[in-house]
Design a protein around this motif. Structure first.
Motif, PDB file in Angstrom:
ATOM      1  N   ARG A 108     -43.173   9.164  -4.069  1.00 25.39           N
ATOM      2  CA  ARG A 108     -44.385   9.591  -3.382  1.00 25.39           C
ATOM      3  C   ARG A 108     -44.240   9.251  -1.909  1.00 25.39           C
ATOM      4  O   ARG A 108     -44.935   8.389  -1.374  1.00 25.39           O
ATOM      5  CB  ARG A 108     -45.557   8.845  -4.001  1.00 25.39           C
ATOM      6  CG  ARG A 108     -46.869   9.515  -3.788  1.00 25.39           C
ATOM      7  CD  ARG A 108     -47.906   8.706  -4.502  1.00 25.39           C
ATOM      8  NE  ARG A 108     -49.203   8.867  -3.920  1.00 25.39           N
ATOM      9  CZ  ARG A 108     -50.188   8.031  -4.122  1.00 25.39           C
ATOM     10  NH1 ARG A 108     -49.991   6.957  -4.866  1.00 25.39           N
ATOM     11  NH2 ARG A 108     -51.358   8.237  -3.570  1.00 25.39           N
TER      12      ARG A 108
ATOM     13  N   MET B 278     -37.498  17.604   5.063  1.00 27.09           N
ATOM     14  CA  MET B 278     -36.582  18.585   4.472  1.00 27.09           C
ATOM     15  C   MET B 278     -35.229  18.616   5.175  1.00 27.09           C
ATOM     16  O   MET B 278     -34.189  18.679   4.528  1.00 27.09           O
ATOM     17  CB  MET B 278     -37.209  19.992   4.529  1.00 27.09           C
ATOM     18  CG  MET B 278     -38.638  20.039   4.073  1.00 27.09           C
ATOM     19  SD  MET B 278     -38.784  20.012   2.285  1.00 27.09           S
ATOM     20  CE  MET B 278     -38.675  21.767   1.972  1.00 27.09           C
TER      21      MET B 278
ATOM     22  N   ARG C  40     -40.250   8.976 -13.141  1.00 27.55           N
ATOM     23  CA  ARG C  40     -39.285   7.936 -12.856  1.00 27.55           C
ATOM     24  C   ARG C  40     -38.911   7.912 -11.372  1.00 27.55           C
ATOM     25  O   ARG C  40     -38.782   8.947 -10.724  1.00 27.55           O
ATOM     26  CB  ARG C  40     -38.042   8.054 -13.724  1.00 27.55           C
ATOM     27  CG  ARG C  40     -37.171   9.204 -13.391  1.00 27.55           C
ATOM     28  CD  ARG C  40     -35.893   9.204 -14.234  1.00 27.55           C
ATOM     29  NE  ARG C  40     -35.402  10.561 -14.259  1.00 27.55           N
ATOM     30  CZ  ARG C  40     -34.847  11.148 -15.297  1.00 27.55           C
ATOM     31  NH1 ARG C  40     -34.688  10.488 -16.415  1.00 27.55           N
ATOM     32  NH2 ARG C  40     -34.458  12.391 -15.225  1.00 27.55           N
TER      33      ARG C  40
ATOM     34  N   PRO D  27     -41.888  13.705   2.691  1.00 25.94           N
ATOM     35  CA  PRO D  27     -40.623  14.439   2.656  1.00 25.94           C
ATOM     36  C   PRO D  27     -40.173  14.834   4.062  1.00 25.94           C
ATOM     37  O   PRO D  27     -40.975  15.028   4.961  1.00 25.94           O
ATOM     38  CB  PRO D  27     -40.938  15.681   1.829  1.00 25.94           C
ATOM     39  CG  PRO D  27     -42.411  15.806   1.826  1.00 25.94           C
ATOM     40  CD  PRO D  27     -43.001  14.479   2.132  1.00 25.94           C
TER      41      PRO D  27
ATOM     42  N   ARG E  85     -39.663  14.868  -2.329  1.00 27.79           N
ATOM     43  CA  ARG E  85     -40.422  14.033  -3.261  1.00 27.79           C
ATOM     44  C   ARG E  85     -39.814  14.095  -4.653  1.00 27.79           C
ATOM     45  O   ARG E  85     -39.883  13.142  -5.406  1.00 27.79           O
ATOM     46  CB  ARG E  85     -41.872  14.498  -3.309  1.00 27.79           C
ATOM     47  CG  ARG E  85     -42.612  14.138  -2.042  1.00 27.79           C
ATOM     48  CD  ARG E  85     -44.064  14.556  -2.159  1.00 27.79           C
ATOM     49  NE  ARG E  85     -44.835  13.963  -1.090  1.00 27.79           N
ATOM     50  CZ  ARG E  85     -46.128  14.171  -0.916  1.00 27.79           C
ATOM     51  NH1 ARG E  85     -46.789  14.962  -1.752  1.00 27.79           N
ATOM     52  NH2 ARG E  85     -46.760  13.591   0.068  1.00 27.79           N
ATOM     53  N   GLU E  86     -39.265  15.245  -4.981  1.00 26.51           N
ATOM     54  CA  GLU E  86     -38.528  15.396  -6.236  1.00 26.51           C
ATOM     55  C   GLU E  86     -37.105  15.691  -5.856  1.00 26.51           C
ATOM     56  O   GLU E  86     -36.855  16.649  -5.118  1.00 26.51           O
ATOM     57  CB  GLU E  86     -39.109  16.554  -7.050  1.00 26.51           C
ATOM     58  CG  GLU E  86     -38.313  16.869  -8.297  1.00 26.51           C
ATOM     59  CD  GLU E  86     -38.843  18.062  -9.073  1.00 26.51           C
ATOM     60  OE1 GLU E  86     -39.967  18.010  -9.580  1.00 26.51           O
ATOM     61  OE2 GLU E  86     -38.114  19.069  -9.158  1.00 26.51           O
TER      62      GLU E  86
ATOM     63  N   ILE F 162     -44.069   5.024  -6.177  1.00 29.42           N
ATOM     64  CA  ILE F 162     -43.997   5.564  -7.548  1.00 29.42           C
ATOM     65  C   ILE F 162     -45.043   6.659  -7.747  1.00 29.42           C
ATOM     66  O   ILE F 162     -46.189   6.495  -7.352  1.00 29.42           O
ATOM     67  CB  ILE F 162     -44.216   4.433  -8.583  1.00 29.42           C
ATOM     68  CG1 ILE F 162     -43.083   3.416  -8.483  1.00 29.42           C
ATOM     69  CG2 ILE F 162     -44.295   4.998  -9.984  1.00 29.42           C
ATOM     70  CD1 ILE F 162     -43.289   2.194  -9.350  1.00 29.42           C
ATOM     71  N   TYR F 163     -44.615   7.748  -8.307  1.00 27.59           N
ATOM     72  CA  TYR F 163     -45.500   8.891  -8.583  1.00 27.59           C
ATOM     73  C   TYR F 163     -46.226   8.670  -9.896  1.00 27.59           C
ATOM     74  O   TYR F 163     -45.598   8.689 -10.948  1.00 27.59           O
ATOM     75  CB  TYR F 163     -44.644  10.139  -8.753  1.00 27.59           C
ATOM     76  CG  TYR F 163     -44.919  11.240  -7.782  1.00 27.59           C
ATOM     77  CD1 TYR F 163     -46.187  11.792  -7.689  1.00 27.59           C
ATOM     78  CD2 TYR F 163     -43.915  11.743  -6.973  1.00 27.59           C
ATOM     79  CE1 TYR F 163     -46.433  12.802  -6.780  1.00 27.59           C
ATOM     80  CE2 TYR F 163     -44.146  12.758  -6.067  1.00 27.59           C
ATOM     81  CZ  TYR F 163     -45.413  13.292  -5.974  1.00 27.59           C
ATOM     82  OH  TYR F 163     -45.643  14.301  -5.102  1.00 27.59           O
ATOM     83  N   ASP F 164     -47.509   8.485  -9.873  1.00 23.74           N
ATOM     84  CA  ASP F 164     -48.230   8.284 -11.131  1.00 23.74           C
ATOM     85  C   ASP F 164     -48.757   9.585 -11.693  1.00 23.74           C
ATOM     86  O   ASP F 164     -49.171  10.461 -10.970  1.00 23.74           O
ATOM     87  CB  ASP F 164     -49.410   7.341 -10.909  1.00 23.74           C
ATOM     88  CG  ASP F 164     -48.937   5.947 -10.552  1.00 23.74           C
ATOM     89  OD1 ASP F 164     -47.947   5.512 -11.144  1.00 23.74           O
ATOM     90  OD2 ASP F 164     -49.541   5.324  -9.680  1.00 23.74           O
TER      91      ASP F 164
END
Lengths: 469, 469
Positions: free
Chosen positions: A118, A123, A88, A121, A129-130, A74-76
């Motif tokens: 998180r 590619m 989210r 990545p 990540r997003e 989780i990305y804080d």
């Protein structure tokens, strides 16, 4: 919300943190941040939160305890008030929260939006990540396995129509897994963590998974071996029937419920004509804690050849793996409802970004031309000083609902107008010249065949619509 | 990124925070949180951040200096590394950054996505802190005013087709404004701030705007009055022509360039048949700093009656005001390009959330039924034990591209199936019964007219498609 005594304690502690930082001459930023937290806590104690809250905050608490061992991804973030906020992680938890907050008990919807992980990545595999996800969920109290079968049908349809090569959809049930762990002798409190280990079977050999169970998770060899026997099983409705006769599993209530539903699910999948791609696979575990029933995951069989320029020795092809997954989560909505009212849900997340990356690589490899526009016709002219006539005709076509385009140049060359069509895949050109204007016609050119025909201006819209159906 | 000494200091302080919390037996959650921060700081000190960063961060710096006095509305966040991050304020700046980073010099695209404003929300007016915008932009070096006219045509089309009542689109040009300020005697360094004041003319009377210019912004009364004369002017192509003859404005190079383009713009708008709604209005200023040429704003004329239950004395109707706006921003892309290469752009932002809120209120007021589904047909049965037949037919319809639905119940009542269609607006019902199955037909019912007809199963798809064109 925390209770009053807890809050007062937290305010005291936080006050001391602030005083300490000040006495140590910590940076202004750091002090400000801790002061903000203090004010937040005080506001919680004194204020009537409901009054002025318009922005519904998805606080970290909303996300914790839902993702099991994946929680670390989780990305804080932190907002200005010093509250802990996160980006989210998926669309499922926000969907469940939305249902609970709006007291919705029946809904079927899809949702395409960004989620954040998180993670490391990759590619070329379409892992970022997003990234975008596309979720489809059916919420409501219905008869067993009907919506579940529809979710699988949808995954099948999507992967089939996108022509991504061979694929299969693994199906299992959380209750079968739990029952299996129980009859194999896994202690209750280790179900979830063993589940995570089983989930690694798609990337690791059984020997390594077993090692993790024994060495890291503390199972005995015997127990691990018993699990190993079950998780090697794959089949269809027949396997569900066979396991219902299994001397150990048939003694477990949960497993029986799961297996009975699995049989029913396959009977519906038969009607939906998708059983050729669906496999009941006891090794499918999926890491997330919120699943309560059926779980599934769609996997592309083929590796996609890497584009020539990237084709190094190690990266001969890209294995994409899972492109969709989901399952039943009957308890999640209740976790957000003050009274714990449950809304049974089943859904699927489609990794559209991964699918796009495969489609892009496929297009690159095949040097297939991808049409980048929906424009039906380019309004062009072969002569100078006809910008106004071009704009007028474009406007006429727009008003009639035709997707038309015009180059934003006063006097573009005919060649560059035709090239634009070829590059972007516009199929038709409506060419105006002095003669055409005089005759009340438009020269309609088919870009691919280069064939041209004079069309009376009054018939142009119909003619374009007919040719671009 | 902070320098090394600062980081070491921060680590020391944070270490003490953690020790203190532990000695005070603070909650596990609180300690974990502070430990996480500590680890983060340490990671920053040791790690080579550049190596594994794939996510392009939109740091606060990206947003500053673009929005003038609106900058205070930017929503700031803090990420885990302590870097200053913000939520995007609009779609224009990210679009410009995208073009620069990907070296794109020609593109036309729309984009629907969320933006964030730290503003006071006003729910009834469709103003939120998090809301969707829809942007349309044309980037590229083209002949003057052609793409600009297309943007206005699009706004006109949208507002016209959505049937939101009367509207008008104000148009002005940043160069005309600047020229006007210059000839009125506003000092160069006050152009932007006076522009912001002029921008308030849609909400404030001229007298109050003048007061702000004189008392707060330090203009002389004379200068303010001269501005006042100009900003009261409205017209069309004729006004642009007249101002080109204005003894003062005609001496200003910038103003002349703007006025010449305004004339040209109106000639194109004439061809697009939208001049009935477009007004050249010298009081239109728009606050954002990035505009360089034409600017525009679409305003709904009518107030929308508030729904009965909310209809208090003060809120007899909701005035929504501006629902779209935009302009030309030729310098923005260059600000993100390392070599400052410019890509001229013009675009428009449509406030879809505001438009939706108007449409919703309109629907509520008129008690118009809004269709909530695209489903063409519900597969139903009047008798029991036909679930499998229903699923089979549904699957057949899906495979043929028909939007079909089935209730997720084993034995739903015919009445509840028909009610579902009426509630959601599904126009057709395909009814199966023992007799129909035997005869190889399906009873196709028109929900609105209640008329029923037996259709041979082989013709069902065509019949449904014909009836739901």
């Amino acid at each position: 919300m925390a209770d009053k005594a807890q809050l007062q304690e937290a305010i005291k502690t936080q006050g001391e943190v602030v005083r300490k930082l000040k006495s140590e001459k910590a940076s202004k930023e750091q002090i400000d941040e801790e002061v903000a937290k203090l004010l937040q806590l005080k506001a919680q104690l004194g204020g009537d939160e409901g009054k002025h809250v318009f922005v519904l905050k998805t606080a970290k608490e909303t996300l914790t305890g839902k993702y099991g061992e994946d929680s670390k991804l989780i990305y804080d973030l932190k907002d200005q008030g010093g509250e802990l906020l996160s980006l989210r992680y998926d669309l499922t938890v926000p969907f469940a929260r939305y249902l609970a907050m709006n007291k919705i008990t029946n809904i079927k919807r899809y949702h395409i939006a960004k989620v954040y992980r998180r993670d490391n990545p990759a590619m070329t595999r379409g892992r970022y990540r997003e990234f975008y996800q596309c979720d489809f969920d059916i919420a409501g109290q219905y008869d067993a396995m009907i919506p579940d079968a529809e979710c699988l049908k949808i995954v099948y349809e999507i992967l089939n129509e996108l022509d991504l090569g061979d694929f299969h959809i693994k199906v299992n049930d959380r209750r079968i897994l739990d029952g299996m762990f129980a009859v194999c002798g896994v202690p209750d409190e280790k179900f979830r963590t063993i589940c995570s280990t089983v989930d690694k079977l798609d990337k690791m050999a059984w020997e390594d998974v077993k090692k993790e169970m024994v060495n890291e998770k503390g199972l005995s060899e015997d127990v691990a071996d018993r699990i190993g026997e079950y998780v090697s099983m794959q089949g269809g409705q027949d396997l569900a029937e066979r396991l219902l006769q299994d001397p150990k599993l048939s003694q477990n209530k949960q497993a029986c419920a799961g297996l009975t539903d699995m049989k029913l699910l396959f009977s519906y999948l038969e009607l939906f004509q998708v059983t050729d791609k669906v496999v009941f696979d006891l090794s499918l575990a999926r890491g997330l804690d919120y699943y309560t029933g059926v779980i599934y995951e769609a996997i592309l069989s083929q590796t996609i050849p890497a584009p020539a320029e990237q084709n190094g020795a190690d990266e001969a092809g890209v294995s994409v793996g899972s492109v969709a997954g989901g399952g039943r989560y009957d308890g999640l909505v209740g976790m957000f409802d003050p009274k714990g009212r449950k809304v049974p849900c089943v859904g699927v997340s489609i990794g559209i970004e991964r699918i796009f990356s495969i489609m892009e690589q496929k297009a690159e490899t095949s040097s297939e031309k991808v049409r980048t526009t929906e424009t039906q016709v380019l309004v062009a002219s072969a002569q100078k000083n006809l910008l106004e006539e071009r704009l007028k005709l474009t406007s006429e076509l727009w008003n009639a609902g035709v997707k038309a385009e015009v180059l934003y140049k006063k006097n573009p060359k005919l060649l560059s107008q035709l090239q634009h069509c070829e590059e972007t895949g516009i199929p038709l050109v409506a060419i105006l010249g002095e003669q055409e204007l005089k005759d009340g016609v438009v020269k309609l050119r088919n870009v691919a065949s280069r064939e041209e025909v004079d069309v009376p201006r009054a018939d142009l819209v119909d003619e374009i619509k007919k040719r671009t159906l």
